[in-house]
Structure formats: C-alpha cells, structure tokens
Motif scaffolding. Structure first.
Motif: not given
Length: 273
Positions: A64-65, A89-96
């Motif tokens: 997972q990148p 938001v359409d380029m990321l699965k999630s954000a930490a």
C-alpha cells in the motif's frame, strides 16, 4: 591575466545532496529522487522509497503506498484545508495526522508566536525585500541569520525550541492567503477579506487518524478540541482519535516511545482501510 586589485568572485555553492542521498540511502533504504513542478510554478523535490531495507527478498512486492507530507509549517494544515474544499479526497484512501494544526489561538510557545507574526506579516517582506524567501539560498543566508539573531535576542525567547515553534500566526481562524489589502483580496477572492477554511466541510466518510499530545505548546489541546468539534458529525467508524497525555510536539517524531504508542496505532489504522 589578472591585475592587482581585481576582485575574484566566490565559487558557486555546490549543489546540495538530495534527501535520498543525504538521509535515506545511508540507512539502507532504496530511494529515488524526483522533481515535480506544480500548477502554480513551484518545483518540489519528492522522494520515492520503494521498499524496506536492503534485505534479500524484500525488494519488491505489492504494498500500500503511503504519502509522507512534511509537518513543520502548514503540513497537516495543507491536508485539512484541501480536504475542506473537496480536494485530494478522491486521491487518498485515508489520512493520518499526528499533532494536527488547524487552529493556533492557544499556542503558548513564545518564539512561535513572535516568529509567526514576523513571517506572515509585512515584517519579513520589508526586512528581506523579496516576496519569496528561501533561507537555504546563498544570497539569503546572511539575511536569515540576522533575522534569527534579532528574534532570539528578544526577552523570553528560547531559540533551542526554534525548530518546534515556527508555525502559522495565531488568529483563531484559518484563512486563505491575505494579499495585504482589501483591493488585492477583491481581485483574488471577490471579497475584501480572505475566505475562511471551514473544517466542518471535510467529507464525513474520509477515514482520519488524529493523534495529539497534552504537553504540546504549538498544537494546543484547546485548539485540537476546536478541530474535533468541527468533526463532530464525522462518521464514527471513520474517525480515530488518540490523545497522548505526556507528549509534546516533537515527541511524535523524536520520542523514544513514539513507535510503540503512535506509529503502531497509525499502521493499524492504515491496515483497516
């Protein structure tokens, strides 16, 4: 042929090594460096770490990148501001986002407050005489050193805390760039004041991991609570919040227990999405 009194120009500064050559590869990680030009003309240096350390059998494979964004000065804020406008938001699965900075109305770091107001106000522009400031540039190093000497001489400022303290100015709200006058703002925004980023507009279904510390003098607990209040309608299964009572700002990066407390939890979060 030269004559007495001729001035010999200083040799140009050698090109600095990139992040890959300076920091990543010496630790045994494969790394490639790229330059990316943004739509508004900035040239960014980006590094791609393709895998783990040089261990046989660990060179490839499907992984997972993860995009690692710098934190010091508008890191989490860049992400939050973008999410609030539906960008990325359409380029990321999630954000930490460890020590997420969205508001700074309660920042208690004295040097952070003074430096922030200098950098974001007219002081730095007037002092340097240039609209874009790069402290690494050979022509700007002396000026930057003078600025730091002036800043660090102010009563109550501890410059040993400098690297944890330069951040955005304390306004209590997060706005787009102020172009310095109502007229200029009208040109760019069709209103006299820069628009406010509304954190409550962050999509409720975007998986977020937020970790903040009780001893943080920059990302203060009260300001973190303001951000969490903006996210009160976020889907509960998509929002993970971690509070580390004894952590200050840099403990999330340099603390000896950061891996076991923060990063293991962050990896578990990534694995869920």
């Amino acid at each position: 042929m030269s004559h007495a009194g001729d001035m010999v120009p200083d040799p140009p500064d050698p090109l600095p090594l990139g992040i890959c050559e300076s920091f990543v590869k010496p630790q045994g990680y494969p790394c490639k460096e790229y330059q990316v030009t943004t739509e508004d003309g900035y040239i960014l240096s980006m590094q791609n770490m393709q895998g783990g350390r040089f261990v046989k059998g660990n060179e490839g494979g499907k992984r997972q990148p993860v995009l690692l964004q710098h934190g010091l000065q508008m890191g989490a804020l860049v992400a939050l501001a973008s999410f609030s406008e539906g960008k990325l938001v359409d380029m990321l699965k999630s954000a930490a986002l460890p020590t997420p900075i969205a508001y700074l109305s309660h920042m208690t770091s004295v040097i952070g407050q003074v430096a922030a107001k200098a950098f974001l106000g007219e002081t730095m522009t007037d002092l340097l005489g240039i609209p874009e400031f790069n402290p690494k540039g050979p022509s700007n190093r002396k000026v930057f050193a003078c600025f730091l000497n002036s800043l660090c001489s102010k009563p109550g400022i501890n410059c040993y805390d400098l690297m944890t303290s330069l951040s955005a100015v304390c306004k209590g709200v997060t706005t787009k760039l102020d172009y310095g006058s109502p007229k200029a703002n009208m040109v760019h925004y069709s209103q006299s004041k820069p628009p406010v980023y509304k954190m409550s507009n962050i999509p409720n279904d975007l998986p977020l991991f937020l970790s903040y510390g009780g001893q943080d003098a920059i990302s203060d607990v009260y300001d973190d609570q303001l951000l969490l209040d903006c996210l009160k309608f976020h889907h509960s299964d998509k929002l993970t919040v971690q509070f580390v009572k004894d952590f200050a700002h840099m403990d999330f990066v340099m603390g000896v227990t950061a891996k076991s407390i923060v990063y293991n939890a962050m990896i578990s979060f990534f694995n869920r999405y």
